[in-house]
Design a protein around this motif. Structure first.
Motif, mmCIF file in Angstrom:
data_model
loop_
_atom_site.group_PDB
_atom_site.id
_atom_site.type_symbol
_atom_site.label_atom_id
_atom_site.label_comp_id
_atom_site.label_asym_id
_atom_site.label_seq_id
_atom_site.Cartn_x
_atom_site.Cartn_y
_atom_site.Cartn_z
ATOM 1 N N PRO A 44 -46.918 -19.157 26.580
ATOM 2 C CA PRO A 44 -46.959 -18.022 25.646
ATOM 3 C C PRO A 44 -47.033 -16.665 26.352
ATOM 4 O O PRO A 44 -46.438 -15.701 25.912
ATOM 5 N N VAL A 45 -47.771 -16.607 27.454
ATOM 6 C CA VAL A 45 -47.834 -15.378 28.254
ATOM 7 C C VAL A 45 -47.549 -15.773 29.700
ATOM 8 O O VAL A 45 -48.305 -16.521 30.313
ATOM 9 N N MET A 46 -46.435 -15.266 30.205
ATOM 10 C CA MET A 46 -46.002 -15.596 31.570
ATOM 11 C C MET A 46 -45.839 -14.302 32.343
ATOM 12 O O MET A 46 -45.204 -13.357 31.863
ATOM 13 N N ILE A 47 -46.451 -14.251 33.522
ATOM 14 C CA ILE A 47 -46.323 -13.065 34.372
ATOM 15 C C ILE A 47 -45.832 -13.493 35.750
ATOM 16 O O ILE A 47 -46.370 -14.415 36.358
ATOM 17 N N TYR A 48 -44.758 -12.846 36.195
ATOM 18 C CA TYR A 48 -44.261 -13.012 37.554
ATOM 19 C C TYR A 48 -44.778 -11.797 38.303
ATOM 20 O O TYR A 48 -44.493 -10.663 37.934
ATOM 21 N N MET A 49 -45.561 -12.055 39.324
ATOM 22 C CA MET A 49 -46.304 -10.975 39.965
ATOM 23 C C MET A 49 -46.389 -11.163 41.467
ATOM 24 O O MET A 49 -46.050 -12.232 41.988
ATOM 25 N N LYS B 18 -56.056 -9.828 30.676
ATOM 26 C CA LYS B 18 -57.339 -10.550 30.628
ATOM 27 C C LYS B 18 -58.289 -9.971 29.586
ATOM 28 O O LYS B 18 -59.174 -10.654 29.107
ATOM 29 N N HIS B 19 -58.088 -8.728 29.223
ATOM 30 C CA HIS B 19 -58.906 -8.092 28.187
ATOM 31 C C HIS B 19 -58.815 -8.874 26.873
ATOM 32 O O HIS B 19 -59.773 -8.904 26.098
ATOM 33 N N TYR B 20 -57.674 -9.525 26.652
ATOM 34 C CA TYR B 20 -57.452 -10.246 25.399
ATOM 35 C C TYR B 20 -57.892 -11.708 25.454
ATOM 36 O O TYR B 20 -57.731 -12.430 24.477
ATOM 37 N N ASN B 21 -58.422 -12.139 26.583
ATOM 38 C CA ASN B 21 -58.958 -13.489 26.709
ATOM 39 C C ASN B 21 -57.959 -14.552 26.244
ATOM 40 O O ASN B 21 -58.284 -15.439 25.471
ATOM 41 N N ILE B 22 -56.741 -14.434 26.725
ATOM 42 C CA ILE B 22 -55.668 -15.368 26.363
ATOM 43 C C ILE B 22 -55.305 -16.219 27.563
ATOM 44 O O ILE B 22 -55.572 -15.835 28.700
ATOM 45 N N PRO B 23 -54.700 -17.382 27.331
ATOM 46 C CA PRO B 23 -54.226 -18.178 28.474
ATOM 47 C C PRO B 23 -53.086 -17.426 29.163
ATOM 48 O O PRO B 23 -52.147 -16.982 28.508
ATOM 49 N N LEU B 24 -53.205 -17.272 30.452
ATOM 50 C CA LEU B 24 -52.244 -16.498 31.233
ATOM 51 C C LEU B 24 -51.635 -17.396 32.307
ATOM 52 O O LEU B 24 -52.352 -17.945 33.137
ATOM 53 N N GLN C 160 -43.406 -8.744 36.094
ATOM 54 C CA GLN C 160 -42.601 -8.907 34.891
ATOM 55 C C GLN C 160 -43.373 -9.796 33.933
ATOM 56 O O GLN C 160 -43.781 -10.895 34.302
ATOM 57 N N ILE C 161 -43.565 -9.308 32.719
ATOM 58 C CA ILE C 161 -44.385 -10.011 31.736
ATOM 59 C C ILE C 161 -43.525 -10.459 30.565
ATOM 60 O O ILE C 161 -42.750 -9.673 30.025
ATOM 61 N N PHE C 162 -43.683 -11.731 30.207
ATOM 62 C CA PHE C 162 -42.997 -12.313 29.063
ATOM 63 C C PHE C 162 -44.058 -12.776 28.072
ATOM 64 O O PHE C 162 -45.018 -13.442 28.462
ATOM 65 N N ILE C 163 -43.877 -12.425 26.809
ATOM 66 C CA ILE C 163 -44.794 -12.872 25.761
ATOM 67 C C ILE C 163 -43.971 -13.572 24.693
ATOM 68 O O ILE C 163 -43.030 -12.990 24.154
ATOM 69 N N LYS C 164 -44.328 -14.833 24.429
ATOM 70 C CA LYS C 164 -43.625 -15.664 23.449
ATOM 71 C C LYS C 164 -42.123 -15.673 23.710
ATOM 72 O O LYS C 164 -41.314 -15.551 22.805
ATOM 73 N N GLY C 165 -41.754 -15.815 24.981
ATOM 74 C CA GLY C 165 -40.355 -15.913 25.366
ATOM 75 C C GLY C 165 -39.609 -14.597 25.447
ATOM 76 O O GLY C 165 -38.452 -14.563 25.840
ATOM 77 N N GLU C 166 -40.253 -13.495 25.125
ATOM 78 C CA GLU C 166 -39.595 -12.190 25.134
ATOM 79 C C GLU C 166 -40.034 -11.388 26.351
ATOM 80 O O GLU C 166 -41.225 -11.285 26.650
ATOM 81 N N PHE C 167 -39.055 -10.818 27.040
ATOM 82 C CA PHE C 167 -39.381 -9.964 28.177
ATOM 83 C C PHE C 167 -39.965 -8.660 27.656
ATOM 84 O O PHE C 167 -39.354 -7.968 26.852
ATOM 85 N N ILE C 168 -41.173 -8.329 28.115
ATOM 86 C CA ILE C 168 -41.863 -7.127 27.662
ATOM 87 C C ILE C 168 -41.648 -5.986 28.649
ATOM 88 O O ILE C 168 -41.338 -4.869 28.267
ATOM 89 N N GLU D 143 -51.331 -6.657 18.556
ATOM 90 C CA GLU D 143 -50.501 -7.243 17.499
ATOM 91 C C GLU D 143 -49.590 -8.340 18.064
ATOM 92 O O GLU D 143 -49.441 -9.400 17.469
ATOM 93 N N LYS D 144 -49.015 -8.099 19.226
ATOM 94 C CA LYS D 144 -48.099 -9.054 19.865
ATOM 95 C C LYS D 144 -48.826 -10.341 20.253
ATOM 96 O O LYS D 144 -48.252 -11.418 20.193
ATOM 97 N N LEU D 145 -50.089 -10.229 20.634
ATOM 98 C CA LEU D 145 -50.850 -11.375 21.129
ATOM 99 C C LEU D 145 -51.700 -12.066 20.054
ATOM 100 O O LEU D 145 -52.364 -13.047 20.346
ATOM 101 N N LYS D 146 -51.669 -11.581 18.831
ATOM 102 C CA LYS D 146 -52.601 -12.081 17.800
ATOM 103 C C LYS D 146 -52.440 -13.572 17.506
ATOM 104 O O LYS D 146 -53.395 -14.222 17.161
ATOM 105 N N ASP D 147 -51.247 -14.142 17.653
ATOM 106 C CA ASP D 147 -51.021 -15.558 17.365
ATOM 107 C C ASP D 147 -51.398 -16.472 18.532
ATOM 108 O O ASP D 147 -51.383 -17.694 18.397
ATOM 109 N N ILE D 148 -51.721 -15.888 19.677
ATOM 110 C CA ILE D 148 -52.050 -16.674 20.868
ATOM 111 C C ILE D 148 -53.554 -16.841 20.900
ATOM 112 O O ILE D 148 -54.314 -15.904 20.692
#
Length: 170
Positions: free
Chosen positions: A76-81, A101-107, A133-141, A158-163
Protein backbone atom coordinates in the motif's frame (compact mmCIF):
# COMPACT_ATOMS: atom_id res chain seq x y z
CA UNK A 1 52.79 23.92 9.45
CA UNK A 2 55.25 21.71 7.58
CA UNK A 3 52.36 19.87 5.94
CA UNK A 4 50.84 23.20 4.84
CA UNK A 5 54.11 24.35 3.29
CA UNK A 6 54.61 21.08 1.44
CA UNK A 7 51.06 21.14 0.05
CA UNK A 8 51.59 24.77 -1.08
CA UNK A 9 54.83 23.75 -2.77
CA UNK A 10 53.00 20.90 -4.46
CA UNK A 11 50.29 23.25 -5.73
CA UNK A 12 52.91 25.65 -7.14
CA UNK A 13 54.64 22.73 -8.88
CA UNK A 14 51.37 21.56 -10.40
CA UNK A 15 50.60 25.09 -11.56
CA UNK A 16 53.81 25.14 -13.63
CA UNK A 17 52.81 22.06 -15.63
CA UNK A 18 51.34 22.66 -19.09
CA UNK A 19 47.57 22.41 -19.02
CA UNK A 20 45.43 20.79 -21.68
CA UNK A 21 43.23 23.51 -23.07
CA UNK A 22 39.93 22.96 -24.76
CA UNK A 23 37.16 25.31 -25.76
CA UNK A 24 34.57 22.53 -25.83
CA UNK A 25 34.25 18.99 -27.06
CA UNK A 26 36.81 17.98 -29.65
CA UNK A 27 35.49 15.51 -32.16
CA UNK A 28 37.95 13.78 -34.40
CA UNK A 29 41.48 12.56 -34.11
CA UNK A 30 44.36 14.72 -32.96
CA UNK A 31 48.00 14.31 -32.02
CA UNK A 32 49.56 15.55 -28.81
CA UNK A 33 53.13 14.84 -27.70
CA UNK A 34 53.51 12.30 -30.50
CA UNK A 35 50.42 10.27 -29.47
CA UNK A 36 47.20 9.95 -31.45
CA UNK A 37 43.94 10.62 -29.57
CA UNK A 38 40.52 9.92 -31.00
CA UNK A 39 37.15 11.22 -29.83
CA UNK A 40 35.14 9.82 -32.69
CA UNK A 41 32.45 7.39 -31.49
CA UNK A 42 32.95 3.96 -33.04
CA UNK A 43 36.49 4.75 -34.19
CA UNK A 44 38.10 1.42 -35.17
CA UNK A 45 41.38 2.64 -33.61
CA UNK A 46 39.73 2.94 -30.18
CA UNK A 47 39.96 -0.20 -28.09
CA UNK A 48 36.63 -1.68 -27.01
CA UNK A 49 37.53 -1.26 -23.32
CA UNK A 50 37.65 2.51 -23.72
CA UNK A 51 34.45 3.03 -25.68
CA UNK A 52 31.56 4.59 -23.72
CA UNK A 53 28.92 2.16 -22.54
CA UNK A 54 25.81 2.23 -20.40
CA UNK A 55 26.51 1.28 -16.80
CA UNK A 56 23.30 -0.72 -16.70
CA UNK A 57 22.29 -3.05 -19.48
CA UNK A 58 18.86 -2.36 -21.01
CA UNK A 59 17.75 -5.96 -20.54
CA UNK A 60 18.51 -5.78 -16.81
CA UNK A 61 16.36 -2.67 -16.40
CA UNK A 62 13.53 -4.39 -18.26
CA UNK A 63 13.75 -7.49 -16.02
CA UNK A 64 13.57 -5.30 -12.90
CA UNK A 65 10.52 -3.45 -14.25
CA UNK A 66 8.26 -6.38 -13.38
CA UNK A 67 9.84 -6.50 -9.95
CA UNK A 68 9.02 -2.80 -9.39
CA UNK A 69 5.46 -3.28 -10.69
CA UNK A 70 4.93 -6.12 -8.22
CA UNK A 71 6.34 -4.05 -5.32
CA UNK A 72 4.04 -1.13 -6.09
CA UNK A 73 1.00 -3.36 -6.58
CA UNK A 74 1.47 -5.47 -3.43
CA UNK A 75 2.47 -2.75 -0.96
CA UNK A 76 0.00 0.00 0.00
CA UNK A 77 2.88 2.39 0.71
CA UNK A 78 6.13 1.75 -1.15
CA UNK A 79 9.18 3.98 -0.99
CA UNK A 80 12.31 3.61 -3.09
CA UNK A 81 14.96 5.48 -1.18
CA UNK A 82 18.63 5.90 -0.43
CA UNK A 83 19.09 3.68 2.61
CA UNK A 84 16.36 2.02 4.64
CA UNK A 85 13.66 3.59 6.85
CA UNK A 86 15.63 2.94 10.05
CA UNK A 87 18.84 4.35 8.52
CA UNK A 88 18.21 6.76 5.62
CA UNK A 89 21.29 7.70 3.60
CA UNK A 90 20.14 11.17 2.48
CA UNK A 91 18.17 14.05 3.91
CA UNK A 92 15.34 13.80 1.39
CA UNK A 93 14.81 10.10 2.12
CA UNK A 94 14.94 10.84 5.84
CA UNK A 95 12.30 13.57 5.52
CA UNK A 96 9.96 11.33 3.49
CA UNK A 97 10.24 8.51 6.05
CA UNK A 98 9.59 10.87 9.00
CA UNK A 99 6.46 12.25 7.34
CA UNK A 100 5.13 8.79 6.47
CA UNK A 101 5.92 7.38 9.94
CA UNK A 102 3.78 10.15 11.43
CA UNK A 103 0.75 8.23 10.11
CA UNK A 104 1.75 4.94 11.75
CA UNK A 105 1.15 2.96 8.56
CA UNK A 106 2.93 -0.12 7.23
CA UNK A 107 5.81 1.17 5.13
CA UNK A 108 7.63 -0.97 2.56
CA UNK A 109 10.96 0.22 1.24
CA UNK A 110 13.84 -0.72 -1.02
CA UNK A 111 17.34 0.69 -0.89
CA UNK A 112 18.25 1.85 -4.40
CA UNK A 113 21.91 2.22 -3.42
CA UNK A 114 22.27 -1.55 -3.25
CA UNK A 115 21.53 -2.16 -6.93
CA UNK A 116 22.01 0.27 -9.83
CA UNK A 117 19.72 -1.89 -11.99
CA UNK A 118 16.88 -1.43 -9.50
CA UNK A 119 17.50 2.33 -9.46
CA UNK A 120 17.27 2.47 -13.28
CA UNK A 121 14.14 0.32 -13.35
CA UNK A 122 12.36 2.55 -10.81
CA UNK A 123 13.25 5.66 -12.82
CA UNK A 124 11.94 4.01 -15.99
CA UNK A 125 8.76 2.85 -14.24
CA UNK A 126 7.86 6.24 -12.75
CA UNK A 127 9.42 8.49 -15.41
CA UNK A 128 10.87 10.49 -12.51
CA UNK A 129 14.63 11.13 -12.16
CA UNK A 130 15.14 11.67 -8.42
CA UNK A 131 14.80 9.75 -5.17
CA UNK A 132 13.06 9.03 -2.88
CA UNK A 133 10.06 7.89 -4.91
CA UNK A 134 6.84 7.21 -3.03
CA UNK A 135 3.92 5.13 -4.28
CA UNK A 136 0.61 5.01 -2.41
CA UNK A 137 -2.00 2.42 -3.41
CA UNK A 138 -0.18 1.82 -6.69
CA UNK A 139 -0.04 5.51 -7.63
CA UNK A 140 3.21 7.39 -7.99
CA UNK A 141 3.04 10.38 -5.64
CA UNK A 142 6.50 11.94 -5.95
CA UNK A 143 9.36 12.70 -3.61
CA UNK A 144 9.90 14.18 -0.17
CA UNK A 145 8.87 17.72 -1.10
CA UNK A 146 5.53 16.54 -2.47
CA UNK A 147 4.86 14.28 0.52
CA UNK A 148 5.68 17.13 2.93
CA UNK A 149 3.39 19.51 1.06
CA UNK A 150 0.56 16.93 1.04
CA UNK A 151 1.07 16.40 4.79
CA UNK A 152 0.92 20.13 5.50
CA UNK A 153 -2.28 20.71 3.52
CA UNK A 154 -4.08 17.54 4.69
CA UNK A 155 -4.05 15.67 1.36
CA UNK A 156 -1.74 12.94 2.66
CA UNK A 157 -4.04 12.15 5.59
CA UNK A 158 -6.92 11.72 3.13
CA UNK A 159 -4.80 9.57 0.79
CA UNK A 160 -3.73 7.25 3.63
CA UNK A 161 -7.08 6.98 5.46
CA UNK A 162 -7.90 3.50 4.05
CA UNK A 163 -4.52 2.07 5.08
CA UNK A 164 -4.39 0.53 8.57
CA UNK A 165 -2.76 2.79 11.10
CA UNK A 166 -3.60 6.04 12.80
CA UNK A 167 -1.74 9.34 12.99
CA UNK A 168 0.36 9.69 16.10
CA UNK A 169 -1.07 12.13 18.61
CA UNK A 170 0.48 15.58 18.36
Amino acid sequence: MARLLSSNALLRAIATLPAARSNGNVIGSFYQNGLKYSTVPGDPDTHEDFRPTNKVQESAAVSFKGFVEQDVKENPVMIYMKGVPDFPQCGFSSLAVRVLKHYNIPLSARNILEDPELKSAVKAFSHWPTFPQIFIKGEFIGGSDIILNMHQNGELKEKLKDISGNPKPE
